[in-house]
Design a protein around this motif. Structure first.
Motif, PDB file in Angstrom:
ATOM      1  N   ASP A   1       0.840  -1.205   0.000  1.00 36.23           N
ATOM      2  CA  ASP A   1       0.000   0.000   0.000  1.00 36.23           C
ATOM      3  C   ASP A   1       0.877   1.258   0.000  1.00 36.23           C
ATOM      4  O   ASP A   1       2.111   1.187   0.009  1.00 36.23           O
ATOM      5  N   LYS A   2       0.247   2.418   0.032  1.00 40.53           N
ATOM      6  CA  LYS A   2       0.971   3.694  -0.058  1.00 40.53           C
ATOM      7  C   LYS A   2       1.906   3.914   1.121  1.00 40.53           C
ATOM      8  O   LYS A   2       2.993   4.469   0.972  1.00 40.53           O
ATOM      9  N   ASN A   3       1.496   3.489   2.317  1.00 43.67           N
ATOM     10  CA  ASN A   3       2.342   3.668   3.505  1.00 43.67           C
ATOM     11  C   ASN A   3       3.616   2.847   3.400  1.00 43.67           C
ATOM     12  O   ASN A   3       4.699   3.283   3.792  1.00 43.67           O
ATOM     13  N   GLN A   4       3.496   1.625   2.857  1.00 46.31           N
ATOM     14  CA  GLN A   4       4.675   0.794   2.709  1.00 46.31           C
ATOM     15  C   GLN A   4       5.598   1.341   1.618  1.00 46.31           C
ATOM     16  O   GLN A   4       6.815   1.243   1.721  1.00 46.31           O
ATOM     17  N   VAL A   5       5.029   1.936   0.576  1.00 45.86           N
ATOM     18  CA  VAL A   5       5.847   2.570  -0.461  1.00 45.86           C
ATOM     19  C   VAL A   5       6.613   3.739   0.142  1.00 45.86           C
ATOM     20  O   VAL A   5       7.801   3.927  -0.116  1.00 45.86           O
ATOM     21  N   LEU A   6       5.949   4.538   0.977  1.00 43.85           N
ATOM     22  CA  LEU A   6       6.608   5.662   1.645  1.00 43.85           C
ATOM     23  C   LEU A   6       7.702   5.160   2.583  1.00 43.85           C
ATOM     24  O   LEU A   6       8.799   5.731   2.635  1.00 43.85           O
ATOM     25  N   GLN A   7       7.429   4.082   3.321  1.00 39.17           N
ATOM     26  CA  GLN A   7       8.442   3.508   4.212  1.00 39.17           C
ATOM     27  C   GLN A   7       9.652   3.056   3.402  1.00 39.17           C
ATOM     28  O   GLN A   7      10.795   3.274   3.803  1.00 39.17           O
ATOM     29  N   PHE A   8       9.404   2.440   2.248  1.00 42.36           N
ATOM     30  CA  PHE A   8      10.519   1.994   1.409  1.00 42.36           C
ATOM     31  C   PHE A   8      11.308   3.187   0.882  1.00 42.36           C
ATOM     32  O   PHE A   8      12.525   3.172   0.844  1.00 42.36           O
TER      33      PHE A   8
END
Length: 166
Positions: A148-155
């Protein structure tokens, strides 16, 4: 006489010892020295230093000393302006050696071009095969289907991605 800075006091005391002060300034300085113990102490030290230096043998005058000193300082200033890690006079030698190294490397690469070409062809084919069988067959992309978007931001921020998360 107003309060003197240490530099001014040293300068005036040196002139006083050398006898280079005119009478008015000399009397002012003598009054200043009488009222300031630090000036008296410095005057004593300068007189001792003068006595020590006068007891040493004099050097013979060197007519070209200032010319050599000036040339040396100019040369050092030029080297400081130079951003190279070596003096400019070595530039032709460095350029020649660099060109020779490039020429030798080019000749070696030309002589052994077939092993290099074979190596790069094999690696290109291996990457192409991995791409076609991995991504296009779905063995890699399903791993990222639930991101999801949060995991993309974390990456993007941390460089980590929890692959085992649902």
């Amino acid at each position: 006489m107003n309060r003197l800075s240490p530099q001014e006091l040293s300068h005036l005391l040196s002139l006083y010892i050398d006898g280079a002060l005119h009478e008015g300034k000399k009397k002012e300085l003598e009054e200043y020295i009488a009222g300031h113990p630090e000036a008296q102490q410095e005057l004593r030290e300068l007189k001792k230093l003068g006595a020590i230096l006068s007891s040493k043998p004099k050097l013979a005058p060197d007519g070209v000393f200032w010319t050599r000193l000036s040339a040396s300082l100019d040369r050092r200033r030029e080297e400081e302006r130079n951003l190279l890690p070596f003096p400019r006079k070595y530039i032709p030698a460095v350029v020649s050696l660099s060109l020779l190294a490039v020429l030798i490397g080019s000749v070696e690469l030309f002589q052994y071009r077939s092993p290099f070409l074979r190596f790069f062809t094999e690696k290109t084919q291996a990457v192409k095969t991995a791409y076609e069988h991995g991504l296009l067959k779905g063995s890699i992309l399903p791993l990222f289907s639930n991101v999801d978007k949060n995991q993309v931001l974390q990456f993007a921020l941390l460089g980590t991605l929890p692959l085992d998360a649902k």
